[in-house]
Write a protein that holds these residues in place. Structure first.
Motif, short mmCIF file in Angstrom:
data_model
loop_
_atom_site.label_atom_id
_atom_site.label_comp_id
_atom_site.label_asym_id
_atom_site.label_seq_id
_atom_site.Cartn_x
_atom_site.Cartn_y
_atom_site.Cartn_z
N THR A 80 0.04 45.18 -58.34
CA THR A 80 0.08 45.76 -59.58
C THR A 80 1.35 46.00 -60.00
N GLU B 47 5.79 39.79 -65.57
CA GLU B 47 5.29 38.35 -64.82
C GLU B 47 6.30 38.07 -64.15
N VAL C 99 6.36 42.24 -70.91
CA VAL C 99 5.45 41.19 -70.13
C VAL C 99 6.36 40.23 -69.39
N LEU D 157 0.32 44.49 -64.98
CA LEU D 157 0.00 43.35 -64.44
C LEU D 157 -0.39 43.31 -63.21
N THR D 158 -1.79 42.77 -62.85
CA THR D 158 -2.24 42.78 -61.31
C THR D 158 -2.56 41.43 -61.00
#
Length: 179
Positions: free
Chosen positions: A156, A55, A51, A168-169
């Protein structure tokens, strides 16, 4: 009220042993069922790292300019369409010689198709062996209800570690001619 002589009060030793044996079998069965589940569950630290990588890379991309022209283009600050640019942005063409590690990725579209094996920071240090990050950029204006499909991008970021993937988009809108 009469009390019967010889009436049983409490439990016998044999009953206690049987009770302990039954409980022990139940606990062993429970632990043997949970152990494989715990071993096969996702590692929370790995998930947190995936993550954080996604990010960080998405944040880096979203902070880049998204105008008609590449920021290195002489017409970048005044262009009102792709036709006004030597190096149009958001067309899948890249400005020659740009490289993320050299710090020359200077617009959103430069990251399209970017793949980073053994994730590094922007200077190329702090490798995280086993993690791979990739970026896919697609035109998204029509999907978001805009007349011009090139007025918005879907970005993405996919981070992979072994068989695990994290996506993650984010969406970026053009606000040309300013950055």
């Amino acid at each position: 009220m009469s009390i019967k002589v010889g009436a049983q009060r409490g439990i016998t030793l044999i009953e206690q042993i049987v009770f302990i044996l039954i409980i022990s079998v139940g606990v062993v069965a429970l632990v043997s069922t949970l152990n494989p589940m715990i071993l096969a569950s996702a590692d929370p630290m790995r998930t947190k790292q995936m993550v954080a990588i996604a990010e960080g890379l998405l944040n880096e991309i979203m902070h880049q300019p998204f105008t008609w022209c590449d920021p290195d283009d002489p017409s970048a600050s005044i262009a009102q369409s792709y036709g006004d640019c030597t190096w149009p942005q958001n067309t899948g063409t890249f400005t020659p010689g740009e490289n993320r590690l050299a710090g020359t990725f200077d617009n959103v579209d430069d990251y399209g198709g970017y793949i980073m094996a053994n994730v590094t920071d922007v200077l190329g240090g702090n490798a995280m062996n086993g993690y791979t990050a990739s970026v896919a950029i697609a035109r998204a204006g029509n999907a978001l209800g805009l007349a011009d499909n090139t007025a918005a991008l879907s970005v993405t970021v996919t981070v992979t570690f072994g068989a695990e993937n994290f996506f993650l988009t984010g969406y970026r809108f053009r606000y040309a001619p300013r950055y």
